[in-house]
Motif scaffolding. Structure first.
Motif, PDB file in Angstrom:
ATOM      1  N   ARG A  84       0.823  -1.209   0.000  1.00 31.64           N
ATOM      2  CA  ARG A  84       0.000   0.000   0.000  1.00 31.64           C
ATOM      3  C   ARG A  84       0.860   1.263   0.000  1.00 31.64           C
ATOM      4  O   ARG A  84       0.490   2.282  -0.581  1.00 31.64           O
ATOM      5  N   ARG A  85       2.005   1.182   0.657  1.00 32.71           N
ATOM      6  CA  ARG A  85       2.915   2.330   0.704  1.00 32.71           C
ATOM      7  C   ARG A  85       3.913   2.322  -0.461  1.00 32.71           C
ATOM      8  O   ARG A  85       4.652   3.281  -0.659  1.00 32.71           O
ATOM      9  N   GLY A  86       3.944   1.218  -1.192  1.00 34.79           N
ATOM     10  CA  GLY A  86       4.919   1.102  -2.268  1.00 34.79           C
ATOM     11  C   GLY A  86       6.335   0.976  -1.748  1.00 34.79           C
ATOM     12  O   GLY A  86       7.282   1.456  -2.382  1.00 34.79           O
TER      13      GLY A  86
END
Length: 257
Positions: A79-81
């Motif tokens: 989700r945060r990469g």
């Protein structure tokens, strides 16, 4: 000091391999020939690389990323990469810039596009399809001794076929892979000053044509004569030669062990 490696060509004479990957990613001993070249430079303390990619450059980028992460403990936060590498068993402590220099850019154009990446200091350059046991310390010392813009490594190429000497119909000497006794060719393994970029017009420039020809006319091109091993990998036959040397445990370019 940066080391630039050209790795963007089509490799059409090795089409059996390069239909799915660029030529520098063709494997010798289960490692891309690009890795072999980089290990050679690393042995002499050159650990900053700039790879000029083009054709199927994503394969090179993916391999560089996978090589670093698949041997490590990682934390992935999709989700945060974020991907955090905690530990790695990779022994090669190098820094690599992989630069897209265009799909159809010629060799000179690729070199010129690397100008912002190599900076304003002396740099090394070679092709991504040839290995050698050239002494890079001696090559660099030679370059610094003459003060010119460019040094190339001159080599005597290996013959493509078995060499025979006859007396009438009788063969009196046979050599399977001799080195050609006369003539020197460009074996790459360059040392260059940033002024070399002034000799390159643009993307369509072939480095081996106008730039090197003009450098020679200007007295700015010197040859470091290498009498040891050198082999390019232009064909499947040459790939097999390198593969057999590696499998035999007698690969002349494997100077790091």
């Amino acid at each position: 000091m940066k080391t630039a490696i050209l790795a963007g060509g089509l490799g059409s004479r090795l089409a059996e391999e390069t239909v799915v990957r660029p030529k520098p990613m063709v494997e010798i001993g289960e490692r891309p020939i690009l890795w072999h070249i980089m290990r050679h430079y690393l042995h002499y303390g050159h650990d900053e690389f700039v790879i000029a990619c083009g054709y199927k450059g994503e394969v090179i980028k993916r391999w560089m990323l996978d090589y670093a992460t698949l041997s490590a403990d990682v934390t992935v936060r999709p989700r945060r990469g974020e991907v955090t590498v905690h530990r790695s068993d990779v022994s090669e402590d190098w820094a690599v810039d992989v630069v897209d220099t265009g799909q159809t850019t010629n060799t000179g154009g690729r070199i010129k596009r690397l100008a912002p990446w190599v900076g304003t200091d002396t740099f090394m350059l070679t092709w991504g399809d040839g290995v050698s046991d050239v002494d890079l310390d001696a090559l660099l010392a030679f370059h610094r001794s003459h003060g010119r813009i460019a040094t190339l490594t001159a080599v005597r190429p290996p013959a493509r076929y078995g060499h025979i000497v006859t007396d009438g119909d009788q063969i009196v000497e046979f050599s399977e892979k001799p080195q050609i006794g006369e003539g020197w060719i460009n074996g790459a393994f360059f040392v260059l000053e940033p002024a070399v970029f002034d000799y390159i017009e643009g993307d369509d420039t072939q480095f081996e044509k106008e730039p090197l020809e003009q450098l020679a006319k200007d007295g700015q091109l010197m040859a470091y004569h290498h009498h040891g091993f050198w082999q390019c990998m232009d064909t499947v036959r040459e790939k097999h030669i390198l593969e057999e040397l590696w499998r035999s445990g007698n690969a002349p370019w494997k100077i790091w062990e």
